[in-house]
Design an enzyme around this catalytic site. Structure first.
Site, PDB file in Angstrom:
ATOM      1  N   GLY A   1      81.760 -89.712  27.739  1.00 11.89           N
ATOM      2  CA  GLY A   1      80.861 -89.311  28.820  1.00 11.89           C
ATOM      3  C   GLY A   1      80.346 -90.496  29.602  1.00 11.89           C
ATOM      4  O   GLY A   1      79.809 -90.338  30.695  1.00 11.89           O
ATOM      5  N   GLY A   2      80.512 -91.701  29.030  1.00  7.84           N
ATOM      6  CA  GLY A   2      80.102 -92.930  29.706  1.00  7.84           C
ATOM      7  C   GLY A   2      80.845 -94.108  29.121  1.00  7.84           C
ATOM      8  O   GLY A   2      80.250 -95.122  28.755  1.00  7.84           O
ATOM      9  N   GLY A   3      82.176 -93.951  29.004  1.00 11.90           N
ATOM     10  CA  GLY A   3      83.007 -95.001  28.423  1.00 11.90           C
ATOM     11  C   GLY A   3      83.137 -94.915  26.929  1.00 11.90           C
ATOM     12  O   GLY A   3      83.637 -95.852  26.284  1.00 11.90           O
ATOM     13  N   SER A   4      82.725 -93.804  26.319  1.00  9.71           N
ATOM     14  CA  SER A   4      82.607 -93.739  24.866  1.00  9.71           C
ATOM     15  C   SER A   4      83.925 -93.739  24.111  1.00  9.71           C
ATOM     16  O   SER A   4      83.927 -93.926  22.897  1.00  9.71           O
ATOM     17  CB  SER A   4      81.800 -92.499  24.459  1.00  9.71           C
ATOM     18  OG  SER A   4      80.454 -92.647  24.845  1.00  9.71           O
TER      19      SER A   4
ATOM     20  N   SER B   1      80.324 -94.628  22.285  1.00  8.17           N
ATOM     21  CA  SER B   1      79.732 -94.026  21.096  1.00  8.17           C
ATOM     22  C   SER B   1      80.773 -93.629  20.044  1.00  8.17           C
ATOM     23  O   SER B   1      80.420 -93.285  18.912  1.00  8.17           O
ATOM     24  CB  SER B   1      78.923 -92.779  21.474  1.00  8.17           C
ATOM     25  OG  SER B   1      79.723 -91.775  22.062  1.00  8.17           O
TER      26      SER B   1
ATOM     27  N   LYS C   1      85.786 -87.245  15.837  1.00 10.19           N
ATOM     28  CA  LYS C   1      84.419 -87.704  16.083  1.00 10.19           C
ATOM     29  C   LYS C   1      83.420 -86.609  15.716  1.00 10.19           C
ATOM     30  O   LYS C   1      83.682 -85.423  15.885  1.00 10.19           O
ATOM     31  CB  LYS C   1      84.275 -88.102  17.553  1.00 10.19           C
ATOM     32  CG  LYS C   1      82.957 -88.790  17.906  1.00 10.19           C
ATOM     33  CD  LYS C   1      82.950 -89.167  19.379  1.00 10.19           C
ATOM     34  CE  LYS C   1      81.632 -89.800  19.809  1.00 10.19           C
ATOM     35  NZ  LYS C   1      81.612 -90.080  21.268  1.00 10.19           N
TER      36      LYS C   1
END
Length: 663
Positions: free
Chosen positions: A302-305, A281, A205
């Site tokens: 960091g939030g389901g990425s 993301s 990534k």
């Protein structure tokens, strides 16, 4: 009574009175020129603050933070004690060589059956090639790493010519890929491959450092202000295993979105339906695995990425315990919610990559005192007993809060199959204060993001960001110090008691919680002595005083081993035509995509998404498993069982490339 809202202490919350509340986000859905105009208004000195203030009020952010009295002290990063070893596991040396850990992981897998994989009749239904398939093909000289690399290079170059752009990779150097592949091919010719990962092509990534590629984080300028001279720690460990890095995968700009939309470079399309989002993301990593080009990829979560795009693209994504992997060398090495983790087409491939990259940052090892990393021994019959003893927690009202019942019904069918086949016990649970949890996560990730970016924004770089990033920045900059501390009070845990001067010495004492029956047995001489933010007990006993959201979840993990949910509340959303040039803001979609993922980030728990079926439109559906801290081995064992139980053939994605085909 005024506006003040007073929360009772977490341990006094009456779970029988908890009522699940559907999250109804109040915000406009905008694309195209309307979105551009909206952002201009947000950035106007007088009008912008009024719009943000209204949005925060409508979504109860002010009510939950500034107008609420929270009795607990703040916690600024997840903390928990070491856990008891899981049954049927193999302990891994996180200080050892990555290639040795990978070899240990291979030995934990069931024996490889080459006949079942290479027999034409059995292989005719669609399947993803696994890492062990590539290793067998290389060793048997069916193909070489260079031959596979050439096929992938041709596909990537084809993608880069599409109009509108739909790139899987942001940074790609064909000659660099050829160079790595030639070195791997030579090792196989000499009979000395480094590990089973030798010659395996993996994408990284764009927010993780991969030398010599720049780390842009999906932006047009981040590499200008953040020079990079070496690999991230996780990338370095993979390189030691002989991995071939195909390049830097596309992503939502700065990771601050759930769809994968990126007007800077083009939006990656979902391989199962090219008119739909991959999820974000880590959009590029999930799409490049789902399309068959790479066996695995590294993403950040960091939030389901990691889990959101894995679910929407029909692949497997692992979010580790906070601190289990070393995040140094990523754009988020400052944060307290993000981790680096693997995405792959199968659980066993996730396990192999995880074995290579695991190992805590030395500072985290001191402060977090993690349990030793373990892998499930899937080659042993003890695994069946370990599965049968698992208790799975399901909060039904939350589980069923999805856009389409296709999602919840498919996940429910898999849970019933797990119970019937392996005897896993289903336990109904209740999780209080879910709206507070979502708000605390928003404040935590947003404040960390804006703190790291503020100098560059003030330096004029903010106007070069996408409109959805600028929308997020306007919101995050409206938060103040009291908002952040309130969010950490909601997150909250506190540590009291250490045996000496270093947290590392906790292991020499016993570990209790304040509500433990052992607490009353502390020696009378063990009086607390103030020491920084800790209380020091001369008897060497560490007391963890969990509070609020951490308390609620750790109480649940006394009753169950794993919390089960759908990974997302919907399948892959369509890409509006107006969103390609200017992006879009659609917080209703964001709410559905993030519905089940934030607890693992805010509280640092490990979680995994496994594909379990498709909706009526043929779009993938993922099941999420969340375990207690340091419980990756349990997740991998249970995920492997889920994968095995899903007997229906996987659907071939609309965009799929068989780069290992030998005929």
């Amino acid at each position: 009574m005024g506006k003040k809202r007073v929360m009772v202490p977490a341990e006094d919350v009456d779970l029988s009175a908890v009522k699940y509340q559907h999250e109804a986000i109040q915000a406009p859905h905008l694309t195209g020129l309307k979105f551009k105009l909206f952002v201009k208004l947000l950035e106007t000195p007088l009008v912008g603050p009024l719009i943000i203030s209204r949005l925060k009020k409508d979504n109860k952010i002010v009510e939950l933070l500034q107008n609420t009295v929270i009795p607990e002290a703040p916690m600024y990063k997840p903390e928990y004690p070491p856990q008891e070893p899981e049954p049927g596991v193999v302990v891994v040396d996180e200080d050892g060589k990555p290639e040795d850990r990978v070899e240990l992981a291979v030995n934990c897998l069931p024996p490889y059956n080459s006949a079942s994989c290479w027999n034409e009749d059995l292989a005719s239904p669609f399947r993803y090639w696994k890492i062990r398939d590539y290793a067998h093909a290389y060793r048997s000289q069916f193909v070489t790493p260079s031959m596979v690399a050439e096929k992938i290079i041709s596909v990537i170059e084809e993608f880069n010519k599409k109009d509108p752009p739909t790139p899987l990779l942001i940074s790609f150097d064909a000659e660099e890929v050829r160079k790595q592949a030639a070195a791997s091919t030579k090792r196989f010719e000499e009979g000395s491959p480094i590990s089973i990962l030798d010659g395996i092509l993996i994408a990284i990534k764009d927010d993780i450092d991969l030398y010599p590629h720049p780390s842009k984080g999906g932006t047009t300028w981040m590499h200008e202000v953040r020079p990079m001279k070496e690999d991230a720690v996780s990338v370095s460990r993979l390189r030691c295993c002989g991995v071939i890095f195909v390049g830097k995968a596309n992503m939502h700009e700065f990771g601050m979105g759930t769809t994968g939309n990126n007007p800077n470079y083009g939006t990656t399309r979902n391989p199962h339906a090219l008119d739909r989002y991959t999820g974000g993301s880590s959009s590029g990593p999930a799409a490049i695995v789902a399309s068959g080009l790479c066996s695995a990829a590294l993403g950040t979560d960091g939030g389901g990425s990691i889990r959101i795009p894995s679910s929407l693209c029909g692949v497997v994504g692992l979010k580790t315990t906070y601190g289990r992997t070393n995040i140094r060398g990523s754009l988020y090495d400052y944060g307290t919610v993000a981790v680096i983790g693997p995405i792959a087409s199968s659980v066993e491939d996730v396990m192999l990559v995880y074995a290579a990259i695991l190992g805590s940052n030395p500072a985290d090892r001191i402060s977090l005192n993690p349990s030793p990393p373990c892998l499930p021994n899937l080659s042993s019959c003890d695994g069946a007993d370990a599965l049968g003893s698992l208790r799975l927690g399901k909060y039904t009202a939350w589980f069923n809060d999805v856009q389409s019942t296709d999602v919840s019904d498919t996940c429910e069918d898999m849970l019933n199959l797990l119970s019937k086949t392996h005897g896993c016990e289903m336990v109904e649970i209740v999780i209080p204060e879910m709206q507070e949890m979502r708000t605390s996560h928003l404040l935590s990730i947003g404040s960390e993001f804006i703190q790291s970016l503020n100098p560059d924004i003030e330096d004029g770089k903010g106007v070069r960001l996408n409109y959805d990033s600028r929308t997020s920045i306007a919101l995050f900059r409206s938060f103040n110090a009291s908002d952040y501390i309130a969010a950490q009070c909601l997150r909250s845990t506190s540590i009291r008691g250490c045996s000496c001067f270093a947290l590392r010495l906790f292991t020499h004492g016993s570990i209790l919680t304040e509500n433990s029956s052992c607490f009353s047995s502390l020696p009378i001489s063990c009086s607390p002595t103030p020491h920084s933010s800790l209380d020091v007990y001369s008897c060497g006993t560490l007391i963890l005083n969990w509070r609020r959201l951490m308390y609620h979840h750790m109480e649940i993990f006394k009753k169950v081993d794993v919390i089960v949910t759908p990974t997302t509340g919907m399948t892959a959303p369509k890409i509006p035509s107006g969103a390609l040039s200017y992006g879009e803001t659609n917080l209703q979609i964001t709410g559905y995509l993030m519905r089940f993922v934030v607890a693992a980030n805010l509280l640092g728990f490990p979680a995994i998404s496994i594909p379990v079926g498709y909706d009526k439109q043929g779009l993938p559906i993922g099941l999420q498993l969340i375990s207690r801290p340091w419980g990756e081995a349990t997740l991998l064992r249970l995920a492997s069982a889920v994968e095995e139980l899903y007997a229906k053939p996987k659907k071939r994605p609309a965009s799929f490339y068989d780069v290992l085909k030998t005929k």
